[in-house]
Design a protein around this motif. Structure first.
Motif, PDB file in Angstrom:
ATOM      1  N   ARG A   1       7.392  -6.531  -6.437  1.00 57.22           N
ATOM      2  CA  ARG A   1       8.356  -6.382  -7.536  1.00 57.22           C
ATOM      3  C   ARG A   1       7.779  -5.541  -8.665  1.00 57.22           C
ATOM      4  NH1 ARG A   1       9.577 -12.100  -7.147  1.00 57.22           N
ATOM      5  NH2 ARG A   1       8.528 -12.429  -9.127  1.00 57.22           N
ATOM      6  N   ALA A   2       6.519  -5.791  -8.992  1.00 52.24           N
ATOM      7  CA  ALA A   2       5.878  -5.050 -10.075  1.00 52.24           C
ATOM      8  C   ALA A   2       5.790  -3.555  -9.747  1.00 52.24           C
ATOM      9  CB  ALA A   2       4.481  -5.608 -10.337  1.00 52.24           C
ATOM     10  N   LEU A   3       5.398  -3.236  -8.523  1.00 46.16           N
ATOM     11  CA  LEU A   3       5.314  -1.835  -8.113  1.00 46.16           C
ATOM     12  C   LEU A   3       6.691  -1.177  -8.132  1.00 46.16           C
ATOM     13  CD1 LEU A   3       2.791  -2.207  -5.146  1.00 46.16           C
ATOM     14  CD2 LEU A   3       2.381  -0.951  -7.274  1.00 46.16           C
ATOM     15  N   ALA A   4       7.709  -1.934  -7.746  1.00 51.33           N
ATOM     16  CA  ALA A   4       9.069  -1.404  -7.748  1.00 51.33           C
ATOM     17  C   ALA A   4       9.544  -1.111  -9.173  1.00 51.33           C
ATOM     18  CB  ALA A   4      10.015  -2.377  -7.059  1.00 51.33           C
ATOM     19  N   ILE A   5       9.208  -1.985 -10.111  1.00 51.15           N
ATOM     20  CA  ILE A   5       9.576  -1.767 -11.515  1.00 51.15           C
ATOM     21  C   ILE A   5       8.917  -0.498 -12.043  1.00 51.15           C
ATOM     22  CG2 ILE A   5       9.270  -2.658 -13.861  1.00 51.15           C
ATOM     23  CD1 ILE A   5       9.581  -5.473 -12.708  1.00 51.15           C
ATOM     24  N   ARG A   6       7.642  -0.314 -11.743  1.00 51.69           N
ATOM     25  CA  ARG A   6       6.924   0.875 -12.208  1.00 51.69           C
ATOM     26  C   ARG A   6       7.526   2.134 -11.604  1.00 51.69           C
ATOM     27  NH1 ARG A   6       0.864  -1.586 -11.124  1.00 51.69           N
ATOM     28  NH2 ARG A   6       1.282  -3.612 -12.101  1.00 51.69           N
ATOM     29  N   CYS A   7       7.937   2.031 -10.352  1.00 47.31           N
ATOM     30  CA  CYS A   7       8.552   3.172  -9.681  1.00 47.31           C
ATOM     31  C   CYS A   7       9.896   3.510 -10.317  1.00 47.31           C
ATOM     32  CB  CYS A   7       8.722   2.864  -8.196  1.00 47.31           C
ATOM     33  SG  CYS A   7       9.469   4.201  -7.260  1.00 47.31           S
ATOM     34  N   LEU A   8      10.714   2.487 -10.551  1.00 49.16           N
ATOM     35  CA  LEU A   8      12.028   2.703 -11.154  1.00 49.16           C
ATOM     36  C   LEU A   8      11.892   3.309 -12.545  1.00 49.16           C
ATOM     37  CD1 LEU A   8      15.096   2.363 -10.930  1.00 49.16           C
ATOM     38  CD2 LEU A   8      14.831   0.048 -11.840  1.00 49.16           C
ATOM     39  N   ALA A   9      10.853   2.915 -13.278  1.00 48.74           N
ATOM     40  CA  ALA A   9      10.639   3.458 -14.627  1.00 48.74           C
ATOM     41  C   ALA A   9      10.424   4.962 -14.602  1.00 48.74           C
ATOM     42  CB  ALA A   9       9.448   2.762 -15.272  1.00 48.74           C
ATOM     43  N   LYS A  10       9.873   5.468 -13.527  1.00 48.37           N
ATOM     44  CA  LYS A  10       9.651   6.912 -13.410  1.00 48.37           C
ATOM     45  C   LYS A  10      10.931   7.655 -13.055  1.00 48.37           C
ATOM     46  CE  LYS A  10       4.812   6.482 -12.008  1.00 48.37           C
ATOM     47  NZ  LYS A  10       3.791   6.791 -10.968  1.00 48.37           N
TER      48      LYS A  10
ATOM     49  N   ASP B   1      11.094   9.327  -6.323  1.00 49.49           N
ATOM     50  CA  ASP B   1      12.497   9.564  -5.958  1.00 49.49           C
ATOM     51  C   ASP B   1      12.784   9.206  -4.498  1.00 49.49           C
ATOM     52  OD1 ASP B   1      13.245  10.366  -8.452  1.00 49.49           O
ATOM     53  OD2 ASP B   1      12.995  12.502  -8.074  1.00 49.49           O
ATOM     54  N   SER B   2      11.763   9.264  -3.662  1.00 48.00           N
ATOM     55  CA  SER B   2      11.969   8.984  -2.246  1.00 48.00           C
ATOM     56  C   SER B   2      12.290   7.511  -1.995  1.00 48.00           C
ATOM     57  CB  SER B   2      10.719   9.374  -1.439  1.00 48.00           C
ATOM     58  OG  SER B   2       9.627   8.518  -1.746  1.00 48.00           O
ATOM     59  N   LEU B   3      12.060   6.659  -3.012  1.00 44.54           N
ATOM     60  CA  LEU B   3      12.242   5.222  -2.846  1.00 44.54           C
ATOM     61  C   LEU B   3      13.585   4.708  -3.358  1.00 44.54           C
ATOM     62  CD1 LEU B   3       8.648   4.216  -3.927  1.00 44.54           C
ATOM     63  CD2 LEU B   3       9.618   3.762  -1.679  1.00 44.54           C
ATOM     64  N   LYS B   4      14.455   5.606  -3.788  1.00 39.15           N
ATOM     65  CA  LYS B   4      15.720   5.178  -4.397  1.00 39.15           C
ATOM     66  C   LYS B   4      16.502   4.232  -3.498  1.00 39.15           C
ATOM     67  CE  LYS B   4      16.572   9.052  -7.543  1.00 39.15           C
ATOM     68  NZ  LYS B   4      17.441  10.220  -7.844  1.00 39.15           N
ATOM     69  N   ARG B   5      16.538   4.516  -2.208  1.00 34.64           N
ATOM     70  CA  ARG B   5      17.310   3.688  -1.288  1.00 34.64           C
ATOM     71  C   ARG B   5      16.713   2.295  -1.128  1.00 34.64           C
ATOM     72  NH1 ARG B   5      17.805   5.042   5.038  1.00 34.64           N
ATOM     73  NH2 ARG B   5      16.507   3.204   5.270  1.00 34.64           N
ATOM     74  N   ASP B   6      15.395   2.196  -1.235  1.00 39.43           N
ATOM     75  CA  ASP B   6      14.709   0.930  -0.987  1.00 39.43           C
ATOM     76  C   ASP B   6      14.557   0.068  -2.239  1.00 39.43           C
ATOM     77  OD1 ASP B   6      13.508   1.105   1.942  1.00 39.43           O
ATOM     78  OD2 ASP B   6      13.316   3.079   1.053  1.00 39.43           O
ATOM     79  N   LEU B   7      14.668   0.675  -3.416  1.00 42.05           N
ATOM     80  CA  LEU B   7      14.374  -0.046  -4.653  1.00 42.05           C
ATOM     81  C   LEU B   7      15.227  -1.292  -4.898  1.00 42.05           C
ATOM     82  CD1 LEU B   7      13.489   2.703  -7.280  1.00 42.05           C
ATOM     83  CD2 LEU B   7      12.007   0.913  -6.359  1.00 42.05           C
ATOM     84  N   PRO B   8      16.530  -1.282  -4.619  1.00 43.31           N
ATOM     85  CA  PRO B   8      17.309  -2.504  -4.882  1.00 43.31           C
ATOM     86  C   PRO B   8      16.715  -3.750  -4.220  1.00 43.31           C
ATOM     87  CG  PRO B   8      18.785  -0.673  -4.474  1.00 43.31           C
ATOM     88  CD  PRO B   8      17.397  -0.167  -4.190  1.00 43.31           C
TER      89      PRO B   8
ATOM     90  N   ALA C   1       0.833  -1.213   0.000  1.00 38.36           N
ATOM     91  CA  ALA C   1       0.000   0.000   0.000  1.00 38.36           C
ATOM     92  C   ALA C   1       0.862   1.255   0.000  1.00 38.36           C
ATOM     93  CB  ALA C   1      -0.926  -0.007   1.223  1.00 38.36           C
ATOM     94  N   ALA C   2       1.890   1.285   0.862  1.00 42.34           N
ATOM     95  CA  ALA C   2       2.772   2.456   0.933  1.00 42.34           C
ATOM     96  C   ALA C   2       3.590   2.598  -0.342  1.00 42.34           C
ATOM     97  CB  ALA C   2       3.685   2.332   2.140  1.00 42.34           C
ATOM     98  N   LEU C   3       4.059   1.481  -0.883  1.00 42.22           N
ATOM     99  CA  LEU C   3       4.856   1.512  -2.104  1.00 42.22           C
ATOM    100  C   LEU C   3       4.048   2.046  -3.278  1.00 42.22           C
ATOM    101  CD1 LEU C   3       7.395   0.860  -3.712  1.00 42.22           C
ATOM    102  CD2 LEU C   3       6.648  -1.532  -3.798  1.00 42.22           C
ATOM    103  N   GLU C   4       2.798   1.633  -3.367  1.00 40.60           N
ATOM    104  CA  GLU C   4       1.952   2.089  -4.465  1.00 40.60           C
ATOM    105  C   GLU C   4       1.762   3.607  -4.435  1.00 40.60           C
ATOM    106  OE1 GLU C   4      -2.197   0.852  -6.693  1.00 40.60           O
ATOM    107  OE2 GLU C   4      -1.727  -0.009  -4.741  1.00 40.60           O
ATOM    108  N   ILE C   5       1.517   4.158  -3.248  1.00 37.68           N
ATOM    109  CA  ILE C   5       1.304   5.599  -3.123  1.00 37.68           C
ATOM    110  C   ILE C   5       2.595   6.372  -3.379  1.00 37.68           C
ATOM    111  CG2 ILE C   5       0.631   7.461  -1.559  1.00 37.68           C
ATOM    112  CD1 ILE C   5      -1.659   5.606  -2.564  1.00 37.68           C
TER     113      ILE C   5
END
Length: 219
Positions: free
Chosen positions: A125-134, A107-114, A96-100
Motif C-alpha cells: 500500500r505504501a509503495l502504491a501511494i508513493r507511485c500514485l503521488a508521482k 505511469d505503467s502502473l495505472k491499471r494496477d494501482l486501484p 520488489a517489482a512495484l518499487e522499481i
C-alpha cells in the motif's frame, strides 16, 4: 561445485563477462545463485542489467526472481521496463517489482494501482501511494486523507508512515483535522510529532487550540 561463489573469488567477479556470469548462473543451485547475485560488484551489476530481462522469465524460483529484480532493477533497461509488470501481480515478487516500477515508470502502473492501494500488505500500500503521488498528487491526497480517517488501523498507520513523501503544506490541514477527530491516542501522538517537527509558525497555535478544546485522554 559448479556455480558456487567462494570467499576468495569475490574480486574475480569484477572481471566476469556476461557470458561467464550466465553460464555460472545456469549451473548453480538456488543457494549458489543467491550467493552469486549478492556478491556482484556494482560496475558488473550495471553491465549485466542489460541482459537480465532475458534471464528473469527463464528463472522459475520466486525468491531468485525477487533477488534479480531488487539487484538489477535500478539499472533496468528503460525500453524493457514494462516487462516487470507481470511480476507486480505475483505475491512473492510484487513488492520488489512495484518499487522499481514506481521509481522508473510510475505511469505503467495505472491499471494496477486501484487494487494495490487497498492491498492487505502495508508495504505494498505504501509503495502504491508513493507511485500514485508521482502520477496524480491531487488524487493521492484524497486517498491519503481517506486512509487516515478510515476505520482500518492498518490504513491509518500506512498513511501516517508515508507523510514524509508529501509536501508538508499539502497535508498540514489534513493532519490538523485528523487530530481533532481521531480518538486513539497512539495515532494522535504520531501525527503530533510530525506536526511539531515541521517548522510552520501556524502549527503551535493550532495544536494549542486543539489541546484547549480537548477532553479526556486527548487533553
Amino acid at each position: 561445485v559448479p556455480g558456487a561463489l567462494s570467499s576468495k573469488d569475490g574480486d574475480a567477479l569484477a572481471g566476469l563477462s556476461a557470458e561467464a556470469f550466465f553460464a555460472r548462473f545456469a549451473a548453480a543451485n538456488l543457494n549458489e545463485k543467491a550467493t552469486l547475485i549478492s556478491g556482484l560488484p556494482k560496475p558488473l551489476i550495471k553491465t549485466l542489467a542489460l541482459s537480465i530481462p532475458d534471464l528473469l522469465p527463464k528463472e522459475t524460483d520466486p525468491s531468485i526472481q525477487t533477488l534479480l529484480i531488487r539487484t538489477f532493477g535500478r539499472y533496468w533497461p528503460k525500453d524493457r521496463i514494462r516487462e516487470l509488470l507481470p511480476f507486480v501481480r505475483l505475491p512473492a515478487q510484487q513488492a520488489a517489482a512495484l518499487e522499481i516500477l514506481s521509481q522508473l515508470a510510475p505511469d505503467s502502473l495505472k491499471r494496477d494501482l486501484p487494487k494495490l492501494l487497498i492491498h492487505s500488505d502495508p508495504r505494498v500500500r505504501a509503495l502504491a501511494i508513493r507511485c500514485l503521488a508521482k502520477i496524480d498528487l491531487h488524487e493521492t491526497l484524497a486517498h491519503f486523507e481517506g486512509l487516515l480517517n478510515s476505520q482500518d488501523e492498518g490504513g491509518k498507520l500506512t498513511a501516517i508512515e508515508n507523510c514524509s513523501f508529501f509536501p508538508f503544506e499539502q497535508i498540514k490541514s489534513i493532519l490538523v483535522k485528523f487530530l481533532i477527530l481521531e480518538p486513539q491516542i497512539s495515532f494522535i501522538e504520531r501525527v503530533g510529532i510530525i506536526l511539531e517537527s515541521n517548522p510552520d509558525p501556524e502549527i503551535p497555535f493550532r495544536l494549542w487550540e486543539i489541546a484547549e478544546s480537548a477532553t479526556g485522554p486527548k487533553k
